[in-house]
Design a protein around this motif. Structure first.
Motif, PDB file in Angstrom:
ATOM      1  N   HIS A 285      49.214  41.931  44.614  1.00 34.33           N
ATOM      2  CA  HIS A 285      49.748  42.691  45.755  1.00 34.33           C
ATOM      3  C   HIS A 285      50.722  43.744  45.207  1.00 34.33           C
ATOM      4  O   HIS A 285      50.325  44.587  44.409  1.00 34.33           O
ATOM      5  CB  HIS A 285      50.383  41.674  46.720  1.00 34.33           C
ATOM      6  N   LYS A 318      40.918  42.435  34.762  1.00 29.98           N
ATOM      7  CA  LYS A 318      40.715  43.294  35.937  1.00 29.98           C
ATOM      8  C   LYS A 318      41.207  44.692  35.615  1.00 29.98           C
ATOM      9  O   LYS A 318      42.129  44.852  34.792  1.00 29.98           O
ATOM     10  CB  LYS A 318      41.530  42.750  37.104  1.00 29.98           C
ATOM     11  N   LEU A 319      40.636  45.665  36.261  1.00 30.06           N
ATOM     12  CA  LEU A 319      41.181  47.006  36.165  1.00 30.06           C
ATOM     13  C   LEU A 319      42.258  47.081  37.239  1.00 30.06           C
ATOM     14  O   LEU A 319      41.957  47.276  38.429  1.00 30.06           O
ATOM     15  CB  LEU A 319      40.081  48.056  36.399  1.00 30.06           C
ATOM     16  N   GLY A 321      45.142  48.076  39.770  1.00 26.76           N
ATOM     17  CA  GLY A 321      45.300  49.322  40.526  1.00 26.76           C
ATOM     18  C   GLY A 321      43.983  49.795  41.112  1.00 26.76           C
ATOM     19  O   GLY A 321      43.897  50.871  41.695  1.00 26.76           O
ATOM     20  N   PHE A 322      42.945  48.974  40.928  1.00 26.55           N
ATOM     21  CA  PHE A 322      41.633  49.290  41.510  1.00 26.55           C
ATOM     22  C   PHE A 322      41.233  48.197  42.483  1.00 26.55           C
ATOM     23  O   PHE A 322      41.533  47.024  42.279  1.00 26.55           O
ATOM     24  CB  PHE A 322      40.563  49.391  40.410  1.00 26.55           C
ATOM     25  N   ARG A 325      41.145  45.012  49.579  1.00 26.32           N
ATOM     26  CA  ARG A 325      40.453  44.202  50.570  1.00 26.32           C
ATOM     27  C   ARG A 325      39.925  45.064  51.721  1.00 26.32           C
ATOM     28  O   ARG A 325      38.836  44.845  52.229  1.00 26.32           O
ATOM     29  CB  ARG A 325      41.394  43.124  51.095  1.00 26.32           C
ATOM     30  N   ASN A 378      43.727  52.223  44.084  1.00 26.37           N
ATOM     31  CA  ASN A 378      44.557  51.943  45.254  1.00 26.37           C
ATOM     32  C   ASN A 378      45.942  52.557  45.050  1.00 26.37           C
ATOM     33  O   ASN A 378      46.202  53.232  44.053  1.00 26.37           O
ATOM     34  CB  ASN A 378      44.599  50.433  45.530  1.00 26.37           C
TER      35      ASN A 378
HETATM   36  N1  ACO Z   1      38.735  45.086  38.504  1.00 29.64           N
HETATM   37  C1  ACO Z   1      37.502  44.579  38.273  1.00 29.64           C
HETATM   38  N2  ACO Z   1      36.754  43.975  39.198  1.00 29.64           N
HETATM   39  C2  ACO Z   1      37.279  43.863  40.425  1.00 29.64           C
HETATM   40  C3  ACO Z   1      38.548  44.362  40.760  1.00 29.64           C
HETATM   41  C4  ACO Z   1      39.285  45.001  39.751  1.00 29.64           C
HETATM   42  N3  ACO Z   1      40.499  45.521  39.987  1.00 29.64           N
HETATM   43  N4  ACO Z   1      38.796  44.112  42.050  1.00 29.64           N
HETATM   44  C5  ACO Z   1      37.729  43.462  42.530  1.00 29.64           C
HETATM   45  N5  ACO Z   1      36.809  43.310  41.544  1.00 29.64           N
HETATM   46  C6  ACO Z   1      35.476  42.730  41.669  1.00 29.64           C
HETATM   47  C7  ACO Z   1      35.562  41.212  41.813  1.00 29.64           C
HETATM   48  O1  ACO Z   1      35.511  40.564  40.559  1.00 29.64           O
HETATM   49  C8  ACO Z   1      34.340  40.926  42.654  1.00 29.64           C
HETATM   50  O2  ACO Z   1      33.211  41.000  41.827  1.00 29.64           O
HETATM   51  P1  ACO Z   1      31.945  40.009  42.057  1.00 29.64           P
HETATM   52  O3  ACO Z   1      31.415  40.399  43.419  1.00 29.64           O
HETATM   53  O4  ACO Z   1      31.035  40.277  40.934  1.00 29.64           O
HETATM   54  O5  ACO Z   1      32.519  38.613  42.035  1.00 29.64           O
HETATM   55  C9  ACO Z   1      34.269  42.112  43.603  1.00 29.64           C
HETATM   56  O6  ACO Z   1      34.911  43.194  42.904  1.00 29.64           O
HETATM   57  C10 ACO Z   1      34.972  41.883  44.935  1.00 29.64           C
HETATM   58  O7  ACO Z   1      36.318  41.529  44.673  1.00 29.64           O
HETATM   59  P2  ACO Z   1      37.149  40.512  45.515  1.00 29.64           P
HETATM   60  O8  ACO Z   1      38.114  39.816  44.586  1.00 29.64           O
HETATM   61  O9  ACO Z   1      36.243  39.648  46.356  1.00 29.64           O
HETATM   62  O10 ACO Z   1      37.935  41.469  46.483  1.00 29.64           O
HETATM   63  P3  ACO Z   1      39.203  41.104  47.343  1.00 29.64           P
HETATM   64  O11 ACO Z   1      39.119  41.917  48.558  1.00 29.64           O
HETATM   65  O12 ACO Z   1      39.346  39.640  47.493  1.00 29.64           O
HETATM   66  O13 ACO Z   1      40.433  41.577  46.403  1.00 29.64           O
HETATM   67  C11 ACO Z   1      42.111  42.827  45.418  1.00 29.64           C
HETATM   68  C12 ACO Z   1      41.135  42.710  46.587  1.00 29.64           C
HETATM   69  C13 ACO Z   1      42.984  41.578  45.312  1.00 29.64           C
HETATM   70  C14 ACO Z   1      43.033  44.013  45.668  1.00 29.64           C
HETATM   71  C15 ACO Z   1      41.306  43.035  44.101  1.00 29.64           C
HETATM   72  O14 ACO Z   1      40.535  44.205  44.195  1.00 29.64           O
HETATM   73  C16 ACO Z   1      42.199  43.084  42.872  1.00 29.64           C
HETATM   74  O15 ACO Z   1      42.548  42.026  42.333  1.00 29.64           O
HETATM   75  N6  ACO Z   1      42.597  44.314  42.406  1.00 29.64           N
HETATM   76  C17 ACO Z   1      43.485  44.426  41.286  1.00 29.64           C
HETATM   77  C18 ACO Z   1      44.924  44.169  41.713  1.00 29.64           C
HETATM   78  C19 ACO Z   1      45.467  45.314  42.539  1.00 29.64           C
HETATM   79  O16 ACO Z   1      45.352  46.463  42.183  1.00 29.64           O
HETATM   80  N7  ACO Z   1      46.144  44.947  43.637  1.00 29.64           N
HETATM   81  C20 ACO Z   1      46.806  45.897  44.520  1.00 29.64           C
HETATM   82  C21 ACO Z   1      46.119  45.982  45.843  1.00 29.64           C
HETATM   83  S1  ACO Z   1      46.910  47.180  46.859  1.00 29.64           S
HETATM   84  C22 ACO Z   1      48.292  46.399  47.379  1.00 29.64           C
HETATM   85  O17 ACO Z   1      48.375  45.230  47.573  1.00 29.64           O
HETATM   86  C23 ACO Z   1      49.438  47.187  47.553  1.00 29.64           C
END
Ligand code: ACO
Length: 446
Positions: A285, A318-319, A321-322, A325, A378
């Motif tokens: 988050h 994870k990448l 910042g990418f 939800r 994001n």
């Molecule tokens: N890098 C690589 N792969 C990713 C990333 C990422 N940053 N985010 C999602 N994915 C992939 C997942 O592994 C999943 O792949 P799969 O279908 O092969 O299993 C698919 O994309 C869907 O991802 P979910 O985890 O189901 O998406 P969810 O909506 O639950 O998560 C989240 C959203 C938590 C923001 C996620 O994208 C993430 O962890 N991002 C990185 C952390 C981040 O930047 N957070 C800030 C969010 S903005 C904020 O809160 C202010």
């Protein structure tokens, strides 16, 4: 045809069309059908409870871990269309607010529902500004933290501690009390944040300067050294104000859901806000901006980006910042932030990590893995680079998120409290554990 007959026919037609606003569910276990009303594009989960095979049964529930498809409230504060990349506070597009408003005006809008008149803004600004000082005992409290304490940990504890100073905060159904706590929370967050920062440096605390703007005063409390009067750089002051506007609210995200959930027990707003800050601290988050910087530093050079992306695609990392939800298209805040970033870089010099970030974005936006999963930058992808160029240490990044989000949290907390449909948050579970077991004495355990 007389008018009475027409009215009756119209009523029937209306009823017929209204009755189409429903969902018919057939339970194949019993063959029974149920008509569930649809309102605002949703059905009420409680309407499912009537679906049962045996009258003694509990009734049907919906299972939705992480609330992927569950609306927990009706809100009039923030609108997001994740597919179209739209974000609006109280109906006003984020782009307009970022360009034309100030953080304090936007905070007023979120909290009151309307943009303030000149007199209202003056009164609001005066009240927030005159609640920026903190009790001297809080300084002693901050002094108790270790020199390398993370400022988010200090924020969580110190904001929770405010509840021990303001007993009137417990009067949550008193509008005057809520107003007072709102001034205090919005006013004191930057002071506590800046004091936490100064503590980690071992530098004396700088008291608020009421003549400065909200972001200008924050910069003063953070960075003032020997100047008799601190004058914030207007470009940095403006950049911070825009970043504060962009972070002010984001409907039912993890920390907002937390303040609503914790607040639903009718605890005071300081304790509920402390819980929200804790939720924001997590790397998925508000802690993501910190993680982005660590990631870019780990990548190190533009040449190493493809290798890192390979590891992301292999599921090793994870990448940061990418992804989001809700946004399955470009995060509209990221677009505005990119612009702000260039304004700051023009003044402070280009952040050497920018090239690495741009290369990550370029590759990711063309790569099938990210396209298929709709992963776009994001809000956190570029904020860290700006904060770093402005002179903030990495650990302060999530704090810079928590300060402006306070107005959104309080607006959402208040909306929850005044919503007659809301009760103490208490989800159901599907129990798949053991059935009754006999207690096993210690000498018989395997
Ligand atoms: N890098 C690589 N792969 C990713 C990333 C990422 N940053 N985010 C999602 N994915 C992939 C997942 O592994 C999943 O792949 P799969 O279908 O092969 O299993 C698919 O994309 C869907 O991802 P979910 O985890 O189901 O998406 P969810 O909506 O639950 O998560 C989240 C959203 C938590 C923001 C996620 O994208 C993430 O962890 N991002 C990185 C952390 C981040 O930047 N957070 C800030 C969010 S903005 C904020 O809160 C202010």
């Amino acid at each position: 045809m007389d008018s009475a007959t027409t009215a009756t026919q119209t009523k029937k037609a209306e009823d017929a069309s209204a009755s189409r606003e429903s969902l018919t569910i057939t339970d194949n276990r019993s063959g029974k059908s149920y008509e569930i009303p649809i309102k605002n594009g949703a059905i009420r989960a409680m309407d499912l409870r009537q679906i049962k095979v045996d009258p003694a049964e509990f009734g049907m529930m919906s299972y939705d871990p992480a609330y992927n498809n569950t609306a927990s409230c009706i809100s009039k504060i923030t609108f997001i269309d994740g597919d179209a990349g739209i974000l609006r506070y109280r109906g006003y597009p984020i782009e307009d607010l970022a360009e034309k408003s100030t953080y304090l005006e936007t905070a007023y809008l979120l909290l009151h529902g309307e943009l303030p008149t000149a007199a209202q803004l003056k009164e609001w600004t005066y009240s927030v500004t005159h609640h920026t000082f903190i009790h001297e005992s809080i300084k002693k409290f901050l002094d108790g933290f270790h020199y390398d304490a993370h400022p988010m940990g200090m924020m969580i504890s110190t904001i929770a501690a405010l509840s021990t100073f303001y007993h009137d905060a417990k009067d949550i159904f008193d509008a005057e009390s809520r107003r007072k706590q709102t001034y205090r929370l919005v006013g004191k967050m930057p002071t506590i944040a800046a004091f936490s920062y100064r503590h980690t440096l071992g530098m004396p605390f700088v008291y608020p300067d009421n003549e400065l703007s909200y972001p200008g005063n924050f910069l003063n409390m953070l960075f003032r050294t020997t100047e008799a009067k601190y004058r914030p750089n207007p470009t940095l002051e403006h950049a911070l104000d825009v970043l504060f506007i962009l972070h002010a609210d984001h409907e039912q995200n993890c920390s907002t859901n937390t303040i609503r959930g914790v607040g639903s027990s009718h605890v005071d707003p300081y304790s509920a806000t402390a819980a929200a800050i804790a939720a924001l601290y997590g790397p998925l988050h508000g802690g993501a901006n910190e993680e982005v910087l660590h990631m870019l530093l780990e990548i190190g050079t533009v040449q190493k980006v493809p290798e890192f992306i390979k590891r992301v695609k292999a599921g090793e990392v994870k990448l940061m910042g990418f992804g989001h939800r809700v946004y399955k298209h470009y995060d509209p805040r990221a677009r505005i932030i990119k612009k702000v970033a260039y304004e700051v870089f023009e003044l402070m010099g280009k952040n050497p990590l920018l090239e690495i970030a741009l290369e990550c974005e370029r590759i990711a936006l063309e790569d099938e893995y990210f396209i298929k999963r709709k992963l776009y930058p994001n809000v956190d992808f570029y904020t860290g680079l700006i904060y770093q160029s402005m002179g903030f240490p990495i650990s302060m990044f999530p704090v810079l998120f928590a300060i402006p989000r306070t107005s959104g949290w309080i607006a959402q907390w208040q909306e929850m409290l005044l919503d007659p449909e809301q009760k103490i948050a208490r989800p159901r579970q599907i129990y798949l554990g053991h059935d009754t077991r006999q207690y096993v004495p210690m000498d018989q355990r395997g």
